[in-house]
Design a protein around this motif. Structure first.
Motif, PDB file in Angstrom:
ATOM      1  N   GLY A 145      -4.665  -1.990  -2.713  1.00 37.66           N
ATOM      2  CA  GLY A 145      -4.974  -0.731  -3.396  1.00 37.66           C
ATOM      3  C   GLY A 145      -4.091  -0.447  -4.604  1.00 37.66           C
ATOM      4  N   GLY A 146      -3.337  -1.459  -5.069  1.00 41.63           N
ATOM      5  CA  GLY A 146      -2.530  -1.278  -6.283  1.00 41.63           C
ATOM      6  C   GLY A 146      -3.405  -1.479  -7.513  1.00 41.63           C
ATOM      7  N   ASN A 190       0.828  -1.208   0.000  1.00 45.55           N
ATOM      8  CA  ASN A 190       0.000   0.000   0.000  1.00 45.55           C
ATOM      9  C   ASN A 190       0.864   1.260   0.000  1.00 45.55           C
ATOM     10  N   LEU A 191       1.940   1.237   0.796  1.00 47.45           N
ATOM     11  CA  LEU A 191       2.854   2.382   0.832  1.00 47.45           C
ATOM     12  C   LEU A 191       3.452   2.626  -0.557  1.00 47.45           C
ATOM     13  N   PHE A 213       3.841  -3.213  -9.865  1.00 48.91           N
ATOM     14  CA  PHE A 213       4.295  -4.417  -9.174  1.00 48.91           C
ATOM     15  C   PHE A 213       4.706  -5.486 -10.165  1.00 48.91           C
ATOM     16  N   ASP A 214       5.693  -6.291  -9.750  1.00 50.55           N
ATOM     17  CA  ASP A 214       6.092  -7.487 -10.488  1.00 50.55           C
ATOM     18  C   ASP A 214       5.607  -8.651  -9.647  1.00 50.55           C
ATOM     19  N   ILE A 215       4.708  -9.465 -10.229  1.00 50.02           N
ATOM     20  CA  ILE A 215       4.131 -10.573  -9.463  1.00 50.02           C
ATOM     21  C   ILE A 215       4.560 -11.904 -10.051  1.00 50.02           C
ATOM     22  N   VAL A 216       4.464 -12.970  -9.252  1.00 50.86           N
ATOM     23  CA  VAL A 216       4.824 -14.301  -9.738  1.00 50.86           C
ATOM     24  C   VAL A 216       3.734 -15.335  -9.446  1.00 50.86           C
ATOM     25  N   SER A 217       2.548 -14.877  -9.004  1.00 55.69           N
ATOM     26  CA  SER A 217       1.456 -15.830  -8.754  1.00 55.69           C
ATOM     27  C   SER A 217       0.132 -15.076  -8.687  1.00 55.69           C
ATOM     28  N   ALA A 218      -0.970 -15.849  -8.776  1.00 57.17           N
ATOM     29  CA  ALA A 218      -2.296 -15.251  -8.612  1.00 57.17           C
ATOM     30  C   ALA A 218      -2.463 -14.745  -7.186  1.00 57.17           C
ATOM     31  N   GLY A 219      -1.803 -15.391  -6.245  1.00 56.61           N
ATOM     32  CA  GLY A 219      -1.862 -14.938  -4.857  1.00 56.61           C
ATOM     33  C   GLY A 219      -1.284 -13.546  -4.725  1.00 56.61           C
ATOM     34  N   GLU A 220      -0.165 -13.311  -5.401  1.00 55.23           N
ATOM     35  CA  GLU A 220       0.433 -11.967  -5.340  1.00 55.23           C
ATOM     36  C   GLU A 220      -0.468 -10.934  -6.031  1.00 55.23           C
TER      37      GLU A 220
END
Ligand SMILES: *Cc1c(COP(=O)(O)O)cnc(C)c1O
Length: 429
Positions: free
Chosen positions: A103-104, A79-80, A88-95
Motif C-alpha cells: 500500500g505504499g 504497511n504500518l 521508501f528507499d529500495i534496492v531492487s524490483a522485488g522491493e
C-alpha cells in the motif's frame, strides 16, 4: 554496566519478558520458535521521532523519511510505515513490488543500489518512482536509454562518495574511497555535467550514504558540508538541485552504545542545512536500522546444554540462517532468558545453533541460569535479521509476529519444509 540496551516496546513484568502487554512465553507457545517478535508501538515511536523533526511545529514539512526497507521488508511493517506517511528507499524490483503490495506509493520511492538491471529500471519507470539514485556513468547511460525507449524522463540523483570515515565496521562503511559505492568526490561535477546532457534524464537531487550503525554525528556533519559545497558548485554551473538525500546509517544501542537520539540527530542536520543557506532544499532521510532494529527480537528455545572442555555450549533452535549478523560481522546481540529460572546455576555459555558450521553462533561468553526447554530472547534483532535469513541446512525461515497492545498478529507464517524444495526438479529418467 548493563549489557542490555534500554528498549521501548519490550520489558520485564512479573519476572518475565513481555512484548508490549504479551508475555513472550505465550507467543512461543502459540507460534512456536524460532519466531521474530516486533512491537508496533516501538516501530511507530521510532518513525514519529523522525517525523517530529521533519515536520516543523507550524505543520510545514521540511524533510521526509524514506524507510530503507532492506532492513526489514515484511509487508505489515511497510504497511504500518506507509500509513504513518513514510516513503521508501529500495534496492531492487522485488522491493518495489513489496512497497506496492503493502500500500505504499511509487512516487515516494527512491531507488538506490549499484547494479540496477534494465528490467528493474523499466519496472521503476513504469511505476513512476520519485528518483533513481545513480552511482556511475554506465548506469546513467543505461537509464537514459531505457527511459528513452519508454518515452519518459527519469528523475535522477547522483550518489556522492564524500570520503569520510563513519567510524563503523568496515563491512558496513560505504563512504570511503575504497568502497564500491558512489561517485568519487572529485568526479561529481563532471558526472553531473554528463547527466545534464542526457535527454531522457532529469536531475532532481544529490545523495550520499556513508555507512551503517554510526553512533556519532560528526561524520554526518563532515559529509553534509562536503555535499553542500558540491550543490553550490553545481549551482554555479547552472545545475539546480531540488532535494538533498542524506542517506541512513544512524546507529542503535545493541548494548551500551550511545548514538544520538533520533529527533535530536535529525534536527541537528536540518538546522545545519538551514544555517548554511540551503533551507530551500527538500531533505530526505533513508533510515533503516534506527527505525526497526530495537523494535524486534528473536525468540528461541534451548534444545541442549553441552558442557565442553574449554567452553560450555547452549544449543538453541535459532541459528545463523535466522540471524546472520553475529556470524557475518561478529555483531553483539544481548541475549536474555524469557523467565528467570531459580533451579539452574549461572554458567558461562556460547549460544549456538544447530547448523553445521563453527561460525554458527549467536552470542559468546554469556552468563545464563537456564535449562533445556527454557526460552531466550535475542534482543535488537529487528533490523537485518529476518531479511538476511536463509534456508541453509534446509531450515524453513522463522515465523514473524507483530504485537499491538495485548494482541499478537502473525505477519509471516513459518516456512514449511515442502515449500523449500517446491521449485526443484530431478532430471528425467
Ligand atoms: C542500507 C542503506 C540505508 C539504510 O542504512 P541503515 O544503516 O539501516 O540506516 C540507507 N540508504 C542506502 C542507500 C542504503 O544502502
Amino acid at each position: 554496566m548493563s549489557l542490555i540496551p534500554s528498549l521501548n516496546g519490550f520489558c520485564i513484568k512479573d519476572q518475565e519478558w513481555h512484548a508490549e502487554n504479551v508475555p513472550l512465553s505465550a507467543i512461543a507457545q502459540k507460534f512456536g520458535t524460532p519466531t521474530y517478535v516486533y512491537s508496533k508501538q516501538a516501530l511507530s515511536d521510532a518513525f514519529n521521532s523522525y517525523e517530529a523533526a521533519c515536520v516543523r511545529p507550524n505543520g510545514e514539512r521540511r524533510a521526509r523519511v524514506h524507510y530503507a526497507m532492506k532492513a526489514n521488508s515484511n509487508l505489515a511493517i511497510l504497511n504500518l510505515f506507509a500509513k504513518l506517511g513514510a516513503g521508501f528507499d529500495i534496492v531492487s524490483a522485488g522491493e518495489l513490488a513489496r512497497v506496492l503490495a503493502a500500500g505504499g506509493s511509487a512516487n515516494k520511492v527512491v531507488f538506490s543500489g549499484v547494479g540496477k538491471s534494465t528490467e528493474e529500471m523499466t519496472a521503476a519507470l513504469k511505476a513512476g518512482v520519485k528518483c533513481f539514485n545513480l552511482e556511475s556513468i554506465p548506469e546513467l547511460t543505461r537509464l537514459n536509454s531505457v527511459a528513452g525507449s519508454l518515452g519518459v524522463k527519469a528523475p535522477i540523483s547522483l550518489r556522492v562518495n564524500p570520503d569520510v570515515d563513519p567510524k563503523t565496521h568496515p563491512y558496513i562503511s560505504t563512504g570511503l574511497k575504497g568502497n564500491k559505492f558512489g561517485i568519487a568526490y572529485d568526479d561529481v561535477i563532471k558526472t553531473y555535467q554528463e547527466a545534464a546532457k542526457m535527454p531522457h534524464c532529469q536531475i532532481v537531487g544529490i545523495d550520499c550514504h556513508i555507512g551503517s550503525q554510526i553512533t556519532e554525528i560528526s561524520p554526518y556533519m563532515d559529509a553534509l558540508d562536503r555535499v553542500l559545497d558540491l550543490i553550490k558548485q553545481l549551482d554555479a554551473c547552472g545545475i539546480k538541485i531540488h532535494h538533498l538525500d542524506i542517506g541512513g546509517g544512524l546507529g542503535i544501542s545493541y548494548t551500551n552504545e550511545t548514538p544520538p537520539a533520533i529527533t535530536e540527530f535529525a534536527n541537528t542536520l536540518l538546522n545545519h542545512i538551514e544555517s548554511k543557506g540551503f533551507g530551500h532544499l527538500e531533505v530526505l532521510f533513508e533510515p533503516g536500522r534506527s527505525l526497526v532494529g530495537n523494535a524486534g527480537l528473536l525468540l528461541t528455545t534451548i534444545e541442549y546444554l553441552k558442557p565442553g572442555e574449554t567452553k560450555n555450549f547452549c544449543i538453541v533452535d535459532a541459528a545463523m540462517n535466522d540471524l546472520m549478523r553475529p556470524a557475518m560481522y561478529e555483531a553483539f546481540h544481548a541475549i536474555v532468558p524469557v523467565k528467570s529460572n531459580s533451579n539452574a546455576p549461572a554458567v558461562t555459555y556460547d549460544i549456538v545453533g544447530p547448523i553445521c558450521e563453527s561460525g554458527d553462533w549467536l552470542g559468546r561468553d554469556r552468563s545464563l541460569a537456564v535449562e533445556p526447554g527454557d526460552q531466550l530472547a535475542i534482543l535488537s534483532a529487528g533490523a537485518y535479521g529476518f531479511t538476511m535469513s536463509s534456508n541453509y541446512n534446509t531450515r524453513g525461515r522463522a515465523a514473524e509476529v507483530m504485537v499491538d497492545g495485548s494482541q499478537v498478529h502473525l505477519i509471516r507464517a513459518r516456512e514449511t519444509i515442502e515449500s523449500l524444495f517446491a521449485n526443484e526438479k530431478v532430471l528425467p529418467d
